[in-house]
Scaffold this motif. Structure first.
Motif, PDB file in Angstrom:
ATOM      1  N   ARG A  33      20.025  68.722  50.868  1.00  0.00           N
ATOM      2  CA  ARG A  33      21.616  68.858  50.957  1.00  0.00           C
ATOM      3  C   ARG A  33      22.079  67.864  51.697  1.00  0.00           C
ATOM      4  O   ARG A  33      23.286  67.398  51.345  1.00  0.00           O
ATOM      5  N   LYS A  36      22.479  64.970  49.203  1.00  0.00           N
ATOM      6  CA  LYS A  36      23.657  65.140  48.292  1.00  0.00           C
ATOM      7  C   LYS A  36      25.056  64.805  49.035  1.00  0.00           C
ATOM      8  O   LYS A  36      26.050  64.050  48.574  1.00  0.00           O
ATOM      9  N   THR A  37      25.006  65.245  50.372  1.00  0.00           N
ATOM     10  CA  THR A  37      26.443  65.066  50.950  1.00  0.00           C
ATOM     11  C   THR A  37      26.654  63.672  51.304  1.00  0.00           C
ATOM     12  O   THR A  37      27.857  63.040  51.441  1.00  0.00           O
ATOM     13  N   GLU A  40      27.704  61.787  48.107  1.00  0.00           N
ATOM     14  CA  GLU A  40      29.055  62.042  48.099  1.00  0.00           C
ATOM     15  C   GLU A  40      30.143  61.416  48.932  1.00  0.00           C
ATOM     16  O   GLU A  40      31.180  60.928  48.432  1.00  0.00           O
TER      17      GLU A  40
END
Length: 348
Positions: A33, A36-37, A40
């Protein structure tokens, strides 16, 4: 056969490894997670392209510019720079009236609520006329029985009670007169935002209406209705402080009355599609090139553009789509519109 001590030892080892595995899974999920953050943040995934489901769109039909002055434009926003607009906006399909064999009868039922009780006369096509026989100013209402757009005309310009301003209400009460007029005919549509209703003071000079400086010099009050925002963007019209839905209220011997109206309303459907739109910089460049629709005359040769935002344009005639515009505002009431959808998606 396991002894008690062996069983206890085995149980501890299983619990230990189960805890290690569970913790590893939790940490793995957290790392994924976080990854992914960070991804982004560093390289965001681009949004899917606009849907453009309606294909190429017709160009917005702005009125012809009546203010051809050569003006020099500069940017003077709060930040000193042009705002960043979204890269897309929704385009909405306009609603279409359904054919109805009882349209004339239904229209008649509506207009009788406001005193237009004389039998209808067909003017042309779907337009019929009703007369208010009890009105001292001989009011006539022309209505398209399918779209329900209407106009009201009368001899108010030559009526003494009107020209003297007898029983002329104040602007707030004029709003109430106009709302009651629409409500009595079931034309107070749900998509109207009554908090946006505006009034303009008018006087009668040489049988013409012109702006009045105060209520004491006014003989007519124009009441304009506005539709609710769409996608948190305002619906705008071709004139400042006016719309395509207006009611003119005047005085009368006994009470205030509606003396004139031009009411054009189009329903916006829920069917929509996203389209790529221009940047604020694109819009400002079009303004400088003289390719924007300017709403008001400008005495100054220099205009500072102080605010830029998105809205939707509603014309005073039938349109198939509700399309976004970029609004540029400046000093002394300067307002200009630029069609927002990128040119490659507009039929030229």
């Amino acid at each position: 056969m396991l002894t008690l001590s062996q069983a206890t030892s085995l149980t501890k080892r299983i619990a230990k490894w189960s805890a290690i595995i569970a913790l590893s899974i939790i940490l793995l999920i957290i790392f994924v997670r976080v990854g992914k953050t960070l991804k982004e943040i560093i390289a965001p995934t681009p949004p899917p392209p606009p849907t453009v489901s309606f294909g190429k769109l017709p160009a917005i039909e702005f009125p012809n510019n009546s203010f051809p002055q050569k003006i020099t434009y500069t940017i003077d926003t709060v930040t000193g720079a042009l705002p960043k607009l979204p890269d897309r906006a929704n385009v909405f399909k306009m609603g279409e009236p359904n054919p109805d064999l009882l349209a004339l009868k239904k229209a008649e039922q509506k207009v009788t609520g406001e005193g237009f009780s004389q039998p209808a006369i067909r003017i042309s096509g779907n337009t019929y006329q009703w007369t208010d026989s009890k009105s001292p100013i001989l009011r006539k209402l022309n209505i398209d029985i399918f779209t329900l757009d209407f106009t009201v005309s009368s001899s108010f310009l030559s009526n003494q009670a009107v020209t003297l301003g007898t029983n002329l209400p104040n602007p707030d009460n004029a709003k109430g007169v106009a709302q009651s007029f629409l409500s009595n005919m079931s034309f107070l549509y749900e998509d109207l935002n009554l908090e946006k209703t505006k009034t303009n003071l008018l006087s009668i000079k040489n049988s013409n209406l012109q702006p009045a400086t105060s209520i004491s010099t006014a003989q007519i009050i124009e009441v304009d209705f506005f539709q609710k925002d769409v996608d948190k963007m305002p619906i705008l019209y071709s004139k400042n402080n006016s719309s395509t839905m207006n009611i003119f209220v005047g005085g009368g011997e006994n009470q205030a009355q509606v003396v004139k109206s031009e009411f054009f309303h189009q329903t916006i459907s829920s069917q929509s599609s996203t389209y790529p739109i221009k940047t604020a910089s694109d819009a400002f460049l079009q303004l400088r090139r003289g390719e924007a629709y300017i709403l008001s005359s400008q005495k100054d040769e220099d205009v500072s553009v102080r605010n830029i935002y998105l809205g939707y344009f509603m014309a005073n005639k039938k349109q198939d789509f509700l399309m976004p515009i970029i609004v540029l505002e400046g000093d002394n009431g300067f307002v200009a519109y630029v069609s927002a959808v990128k040119d490659e998606w507009i039929n030229k």
